[in-house]
Design an enzyme around this catalytic site. Structure first.
Site, PDB file in Angstrom:
ATOM      1  CE  LYS A  59      11.850  -3.750  -3.524  1.00  0.00           C
ATOM      2  NZ  LYS A  59      12.602  -4.976  -3.898  1.00  0.00           N
TER       3      LYS A  59
ATOM      4  CG  HIS B 171      17.257 -37.424   1.890  1.00  0.00           C
ATOM      5  ND1 HIS B 171      17.588 -38.678   2.347  1.00  0.00           N
ATOM      6  CD2 HIS B 171      18.424 -36.747   1.790  1.00  0.00           C
ATOM      7  CE1 HIS B 171      18.899 -38.750   2.537  1.00  0.00           C
ATOM      8  NE2 HIS B 171      19.429 -37.580   2.206  1.00  0.00           N
TER       9      HIS B 171
ATOM     10  NE  ARG C 122       4.886   1.673   0.318  1.00  0.00           N
ATOM     11  CZ  ARG C 122       5.860   1.601   1.199  1.00  0.00           C
ATOM     12  NH1 ARG C 122       7.065   1.977   0.870  1.00  0.00           N
ATOM     13  NH2 ARG C 122       5.632   1.172   2.414  1.00  0.00           N
TER      14      ARG C 122
ATOM     15  CD  GLU D 296      10.118 -12.967  -5.226  1.00  0.00           C
ATOM     16  OE1 GLU D 296       9.935 -12.437  -4.142  1.00  0.00           O
ATOM     17  OE2 GLU D 296      11.157 -12.751  -5.897  1.00  0.00           O
TER      18      GLU D 296
ATOM     19  CD1 TRP E 199       0.241  -6.395  -2.560  1.00  0.00           C
ATOM     20  CD2 TRP E 199      -0.192  -6.788  -0.410  1.00  0.00           C
ATOM     21  NE1 TRP E 199       0.661  -7.666  -2.271  1.00  0.00           N
ATOM     22  CE2 TRP E 199       0.409  -7.938  -0.960  1.00  0.00           C
ATOM     23  CE3 TRP E 199      -0.568  -6.822   0.940  1.00  0.00           C
ATOM     24  CZ2 TRP E 199       0.663  -9.082  -0.223  1.00  0.00           C
ATOM     25  CZ3 TRP E 199      -0.313  -7.973   1.675  1.00  0.00           C
ATOM     26  CH2 TRP E 199       0.301  -9.085   1.103  1.00  0.00           C
TER      27      TRP E 199
ATOM     28  CD  GLU F 239      16.912 -14.455  -3.891  1.00  0.00           C
ATOM     29  OE1 GLU F 239      16.228 -14.865  -2.944  1.00  0.00           O
ATOM     30  OE2 GLU F 239      16.652 -13.405  -4.495  1.00  0.00           O
TER      31      GLU F 239
ATOM     32  CB  CYS G  66      -0.943   0.097   1.180  1.00  0.00           C
ATOM     33  SG  CYS G  66      -2.159  -1.205   1.253  1.00  0.00           S
TER      34      CYS G  66
ATOM     35  CE  LYS H 237      14.020 -12.473  -6.789  1.00  0.00           C
ATOM     36  NZ  LYS H 237      14.375 -12.436  -5.437  1.00  0.00           N
TER      37      LYS H 237
ATOM     38  CG  ASN I 272       0.579   0.806   4.333  1.00  0.00           C
ATOM     39  OD1 ASN I 272       0.225  -0.364   4.352  1.00  0.00           O
ATOM     40  ND2 ASN I 272       1.812   1.177   4.030  1.00  0.00           N
ATOM     41  N   GLY I 273      -1.728  -0.623   6.554  1.00  0.00           N
ATOM     42  CA  GLY I 273      -1.588  -1.347   7.817  1.00  0.00           C
ATOM     43  C   GLY I 273      -2.836  -2.164   8.094  1.00  0.00           C
TER      44      GLY I 273
END
Ligand code: G6P
Length: 612
Positions: free
Chosen positions: A607, A508, A27, A492, A74, A485, A2, A489, A100-101
């Protein structure tokens, strides 16, 4: 997560708010809205990108005032609909709010307000706050907008950054914060308030951040800062260091691509002035005052989320191998809620690009409450975590806008490496050993340039596997986190299912997934575990998997076992993730572009995640 932008001044607010929203769009980008004071409040909201809102506002007309609030969302509470988009309004006192929150006790407040006759039109916690402010607003009895916002905020729990306007006070903007970032930019006769400096820097470089429980009342003649209990406070006005070019695309198609290619220079900045080759010492001004305490530390806990956690995992290996300090990594979200043990000599390091991640911030609070020395490895200068840690090191890689983190990852690994050497050299490491690694570190940017030159080739390799829906990423030692990572990536931004794990772990269980042609990316650089990785490659090949290897330049043997080889220059094993991750970033980027996705605004992601 947001974005908020608000303006009070003499210029038309509409273009300014729209431009600010576009800068903050990274955001959150599922819906957007704004409200502008022009006689009464003119409000518009739209599902989708800021450009949809912009068109709508243009068509509607009438948004011509010089005071306004705006928001890009968001979703947390309530699905992505116009009714749930901000601003939210009350039904009594002409209030509009962007938030926001999360208001955690919204359900009980909503019940109370419903009993008082208020009717809600959305599923959001924010509308509850708008109604509460509207209900308490009573200027005849001293409850003007500022006082009312203070009172309302005393009634709620959770996190918020808010901007509020009221039709009955057409020259006032009230903003407040607890938990979610907000800053006030000071222009001449105007103020621009935003979730982060990228929406402010085009207008002014004078700004101050709000601390928790701060409320600011702004008018065109000045501002007043207080706590929610109405105690006056003096804000610390600082100079924003952000340059406008740093947050522009500058000829690149996407921020992610720009930031991948910025990495060599970003690391040069990160290292500048910090590597004293003559003494074989790393110079970290931010840690200097705590050096004696740090050198004696008995245990280091690195805590983070997402990409930052993967960097922290590499930090753990570095600290244990080179500085010989027992270290561990923990998801901040887990650390916070499981009664962690902090003993004498425990140091907690919060790793975060934004410095605003709610989980990481909560872990930091927990660590401090339990008496730990708290350090930050942070990119965003002046962010909440950087302000709340005892000491720390900034990445200095410049603002990261692309939602998928790239240069912040290499920056975090670089800083953790320097922190390790800072400690190792003061503990057991010889000047020579430290100096050798520092020389290698210094050479990384140039080696990274060589990896980036293979961009077109990496794209052609990615293209071969682009229709595959399941990928594995495998590595050992320092490159086990790199594998994680690489998988993160890919998922995402390309929405391909990918898993990253230690190469040995594959047999395993995950080995059951391997079928004919499944892409399996191995990080098979020449390190101590090279032979073992080669064995794991054979296990994949014999089951029909297609091996894509990230290998060290000059390794010919790998060509016989891998379908495709992406070479990186030779480097000391502890520093290898700084190079091996780059082809993985580029693969993910190309996969997303080839699949037609919006690389910088992947679905469902934000983000900076400022809710727990
Ligand atoms: C979000 C982002 C990730 C990031 C994580 C931690 O989930 O989408 O890219 O790695 O937050 O963010 P931080 O700002 O704390 O590094």
């Amino acid at each position: 997560m947001c974005g908020i932008v608000a303006y009070i001044g003499t210029k038309p607010a509409r273009p300014l708010l729209i431009e600010g929203l576009k800068r903050l769009e990274y955001r959150g980008y599922d819906s957007a809205g704004l409200a502008i004071m022009n006689g009464g409040l003119h409000c518009a909201r739209a599902v989708g990108r800021v450009s949809v809102l912009e068109n709508k506002v243009d068509q509607l007309g009438g948004f011509d005032g010089s005071l306004g609030i705006a928001h890009t969302r968001w979703a947390t509470h309530g699905s992505v609909t116009e009714a749930n988009a901000h601003p939210h309004r009350d039904d009594k006192s002409g209030i509009a709010i962007v938030h926001n929150g999360i208001i955690e006790n919204y359900a009980s407040v909503r019940t109370l307000l419903t009993e008082k006759g208020h009717r809600f039109t959305s599923e959001t916690d924010t509308e509850v706050l708008a109604m509460l402010i509207g209900e308490l607003y009573d200027p005849a009895n001293g409850f003007d907008l500022e006082r009312t916002v203070q009172s309302a905020l005393r009634e709620v729990t959770g996190a918020y950054a808010i901007a509020v306007v009221c039709e009955h006070e057409p020259d006032t903007l009230v903003v407040a914060r607890k938990g979610s970032p907000l800053m006030v930019g000071i222009g001449s006769g105007e103020y621009i308030v935003a979730s982060d400096p990228s929406a402010i820097v085009a207008h002014t470089t004078q700004a101050f951040p709000l601390d928790d429980y701060n409320v600011v009342k702004l008018s065109r003649d000045g501002f007043r800062t207080s706590t929610v209990d109405n105690l006056p406070i003096t804000p610390k006005v600082t100079q924003l260091e952000l340059e406008l070019e740093e947050i522009e695309l500058g000829g690149y198609e996407h921020y992610m691509r720009k930031e991948i290619f910025e990495q060599p220079n970003a690391l040069r900045n990160c290292f500048r002035g910090r590597l004293d080759h003559k003494e074989g010492k790393v110079v970290l001004g931010g840690l200097q005052a705590y050096a004696p305490q740090l050198v004696r530390s008995r245990r280091i806990i690195l805590t983070a989320q997402g990409t930052a956690l993967h960097a922290a995992m590499i930090g753990e290996y570095l600290l244990e191998e080179l500085a010989k300090i027992p270290s561990e990594v923990e998801y901040a979200s887990e650390f916070r809620y499981r009664n962690p043990i902090i003993e004498d000599g425990t140091v907690v390091v919060a790793v975060s690009q934004s410095g605003e991640t709610a989980d990481t911030l909560a872990a930091l609070h927990e660590a401090k409450d339990r008496g730990a020395l708290a350090l930050g490895v942070i990119n965003a200068v002046g962010s909440t975590i950087s302000r709340e840690t005892h000491a720390g090191v900034y990445l200095r890689v410049g603002p990261e806008i692309g939602v998928a983190s790239t240069k912040a990852f290499t920056g975090q690994v670089a800083v953790l490496t320097m922190m390790t050497l800072f400690l190792a050299r003061r503990r057991f490491m010889s000047t020579e050993a430290s100096a050798r690694l520092m020389i290698e570190l210094d050479a990384i940017p140039e080696k990274m340039d060589r990896v980036l030159e293979q961009d077109a080739f990496i794209k052609s390799v990615t293209e071969k596997y682009i229709h595959r829906e399941n990928w594995l990423f495998l590595g050992r030692g320092y490159n086990y986190p790199t594998a994680m990572e690489g998988a993160l990536k890919l998922k995402e931004i390309s929405y391909i299912h990918a898993e990253g794990m230690p190469a040995a772990e594959m047999k395993h269980g995950p080995i059951a997934l391997i079928d004919e042609g499944m892409p399996v990316v191995f990080i098979a650089n020449k390190g101590p575990q090279y032979d073992k990785v080669m064995s794991n490659i054979e296990e994949v090949r014999s089951r029909g998997g297609h091996v894509i290897a990230v290998a060290t330049e000059g390794d010919q043997a790998i060509k016989h076992v891998a379908e495709d080889v992406l070479y990186v220059p030779e480097v000391a094993d502890p520093l290898s993730p700084l190079l091996t991750v780059v082809p993985l970033q580029l693969m993910a980027y190309h996969a997303a572009v080839l699949r037609g996705h919006d690389v910088d605004k992947p679905r469902n992601l934000a983000k900076s995640v400022t809710v727990e």
